[in-house]
Design an enzyme around this catalytic site. Structure first.
Site, mmCIF file in Angstrom:
data_model
loop_
_atom_site.group_PDB
_atom_site.id
_atom_site.type_symbol
_atom_site.label_atom_id
_atom_site.label_comp_id
_atom_site.label_asym_id
_atom_site.label_seq_id
_atom_site.Cartn_x
_atom_site.Cartn_y
_atom_site.Cartn_z
ATOM 1 C CD1 TRP A 116 3.846 11.564 -20.223
ATOM 2 C CD2 TRP A 116 2.357 11.038 -18.642
ATOM 3 N NE1 TRP A 116 2.742 11.009 -20.849
ATOM 4 C CE2 TRP A 116 1.815 10.674 -19.891
ATOM 5 C CE3 TRP A 116 1.596 10.811 -17.498
ATOM 6 C CZ2 TRP A 116 0.558 10.089 -20.033
ATOM 7 C CZ3 TRP A 116 0.337 10.234 -17.624
ATOM 8 C CH2 TRP A 116 -0.163 9.872 -18.866
ATOM 9 C CG ASN A 232 -1.103 6.326 -18.865
ATOM 10 O OD1 ASN A 232 -2.201 6.612 -18.407
ATOM 11 N ND2 ASN A 232 -0.867 6.315 -20.183
ATOM 12 C CD GLU A 233 -4.886 4.404 -20.620
ATOM 13 O OE1 GLU A 233 -4.346 3.973 -21.667
ATOM 14 O OE2 GLU A 233 -5.868 5.158 -20.629
ATOM 15 C CE1 TYR A 314 -10.040 9.670 -22.974
ATOM 16 C CE2 TYR A 314 -9.096 7.907 -21.646
ATOM 17 C CZ TYR A 314 -9.087 9.224 -22.076
ATOM 18 O OH TYR A 314 -8.139 10.088 -21.603
ATOM 19 C CD GLU A 354 -5.708 9.162 -19.218
ATOM 20 O OE1 GLU A 354 -6.300 8.920 -20.304
ATOM 21 O OE2 GLU A 354 -4.537 8.844 -18.993
ATOM 22 C CD1 TRP A 396 -6.958 13.277 -23.126
ATOM 23 C CD2 TRP A 396 -5.546 12.744 -21.470
ATOM 24 N NE1 TRP A 396 -5.735 13.055 -23.703
ATOM 25 C CE2 TRP A 396 -4.848 12.721 -22.708
ATOM 26 C CE3 TRP A 396 -4.854 12.448 -20.297
ATOM 27 C CZ2 TRP A 396 -3.490 12.388 -22.780
ATOM 28 C CZ3 TRP A 396 -3.508 12.122 -20.388
ATOM 29 C CH2 TRP A 396 -2.836 12.088 -21.607
#
Length: 448
Positions: A116, A232-233, A314, A354, A396
């Site tokens: 970040w 992010n996302e 994920y 990720e 990740w």
């Protein structure tokens, strides 16, 4: 709501320039003003590691069609996530964790770390309020970048969070609402509120033009930075048509490129197919709901200023009732679909920025992680062998001992799971062998 198009520069920025300030720790405000890394990690034979001094010239990673290129050769990424770098660098006692993580990454042959480059309004905040920055924390970010260069690691820097962690879009909306300049208290007003957009552009310009106090190099001129990630996302579920997020991506990507044309740029998408995509593509989503979040992998990634596409993986979060075999079968289709998109539709590299397997999933066993990770690594390697769009992966997440509070269901401490360590090193060797033009396991073993 879909706002009209905002310009990429112009007079408003001059008007707002006076609002950007860097605050020192005592409260005073000031106006905000190669190849060497490969040499470092080729010797990750894991004997004596001697990091680069950072004095050698580095080249920028560029894009040529569906491939990343460095110094005229294809560049493949075996990288990792350590989102916590800035936070840990803000205090002297925790800085060694950052150094240790870079050393571990370099010894494993890993090339890029995603972390970040934001902390909005929380503990160790970089941006303490709209347009106001803490110089002490900015110097910590300077140090992270310089330390990465010293260890031959490049950085993928994310610029804001869709989630509330470390402030994110929620904090921007709260600041604007509390200051009486916000149109709405909805989190998604981050994407369409003109005042918030202006302040986010101030943030972008502040980051891109920051002069590192250790190296004397402005961030936009530093090849240690592999690429910028807009968010992010990103999701904008209040507009499932995708218009609002698409317009924001077009606006912000253009703005970044007007300031920094040297670095690669990605969006930070999870990879879900939205309503603009074909029914065949939407059927690859883990569920119908994922197509209603306001993002569209193909439409968003086609924006001309976006250099490469990003995807997350994920299966534990997406397929709650599936067993491990069902998850791995699904992920094979998910990864293959996005690589094919890069080759056939986008004509851009695709990075899996990720991916992880939760240790809290039902009937979890550590060997499952190796199987899961390998399935993704193999897809990337096979694509890379054919000069395809599969450009790399970023696991990740990696941590060092003593950082349990920063871990989650996916955290890995190298040294505690030798099978995962070995797999990460193996992937580094395979990708390096392709870069050097020697596609054989024997060659990889000799180099590594």
């Amino acid at each position: 709501m879909s706002p009209g198009r905002q310009g990429g520069g112009g007079g408003w920025l001059k008007h707002f320039a006076g609002h950007a300030r860097v605050r020192s720790r005592n409260g005073l405000a000031y106006p905000l003003l190669g190849i060497a890394f490969f040499a470092a990690f080729i010797y990750f034979s894991f004997g004596d590691f001697r990091p680069s001094t950072g004095s050698a010239e580095l080249s920028f990673v560029e894009r040529n069609g569906t491939q990343f290129v460095l110094d005229g050769r294809a560049f493949y990424v075996n990288g990792w996530n350590s989102y916590w770098m800035l936070d840990q660098a803000a205090e002297e006692f925790s800085k060694p964790r950052v150094t240790e993580m870079f050393q571990i990454g370099a010894k494993m042959g890993m090339t890029v770390c995603r972390t970040w480059a934001f902390n909005d309004g929380t503990y160790h905040a970089l941006q303490v309020s709209l347009g106001i920055f803490d110089e002490r924390v900015f110097k910590a970010l300077d140090w992270v970048i310089a330390e990465a260069r010293r260890h031959g690691i490049r950085l993928l820097l994310s610029l804001v969070n869709n989630l509330q962690h470390y402030g994110g879009k929620t904090q921007y909306v709260k600041w604007a609402w509390d200051d009486g300049i916000g149109l709405s208290s909805s989190n998604d007003s981050f994407f369409f509120d003109p005042s918030i957009r202006k302040y986010f552009k101030i943030y972008l310009k502040t980051i891109l033009t920051r002069k590192n106090h250790l190296t004397g190099i402005e961030y936009r001129d530093d090849p240690t930075i592999f690429a910028w990630e807009l968010m992010n996302e990103p999701q904008c579920a209040s507009d499932s048509s995708g218009d609002t997020l698409q317009e924001w991506i077009e606006d912000m990507s253009e703005f970044v490129k007007t300031i920094d044309h040297k670095h690669l740029l990605t969006i930070g998408l999870e990879g879900f197919y939205g309503p603009v995509s074909s029914q065949e593509k939407q059927s690859i989503n883990p569920g119908q709901w994922y197509g209603t979040l306001g993002s569209d992998f193909l439409l968003n990634s086609k924006v001309s200023h976006v250099d490469f596409a990003s995807v997350h993986v994920y299966p534990d979060q997406w397929l709650l009732k599936a067993n491990f075999s069902e998850k791995t079968n699904y992920i094979s289709k998910w990864v293959t679909s996005h690589i094919e998109d890069g080759d056939q539709e986008l004509h851009k590299p695709v990075m899996f920025t990720e991916f992880g397997l939760s240790k809290k999933s039902k009937k979890f066993e550590h060997p499952q992680r190796v199987t899961f990770y390998r399935s993704i690594f193999d897809k990337i390697y096979e694509s890379a062998r054919k000069n395809g769009a599969g450009a790399g992966t970023m696991i990740w997440q990696l941590l060092v001992p003593g950082m349990e509070e920063y871990s989650d269901d996916y955290g890995i401490i190298p040294g505690q799971t030798p099978s995962v360590d070995s797999l990460l090193k193996e992937q580094s060797c395979r990708l390096l062998s392709l870069r050097l033009g020697k596609d054989s396991s024997d060659t990889s073993s000799r180099i590594c």
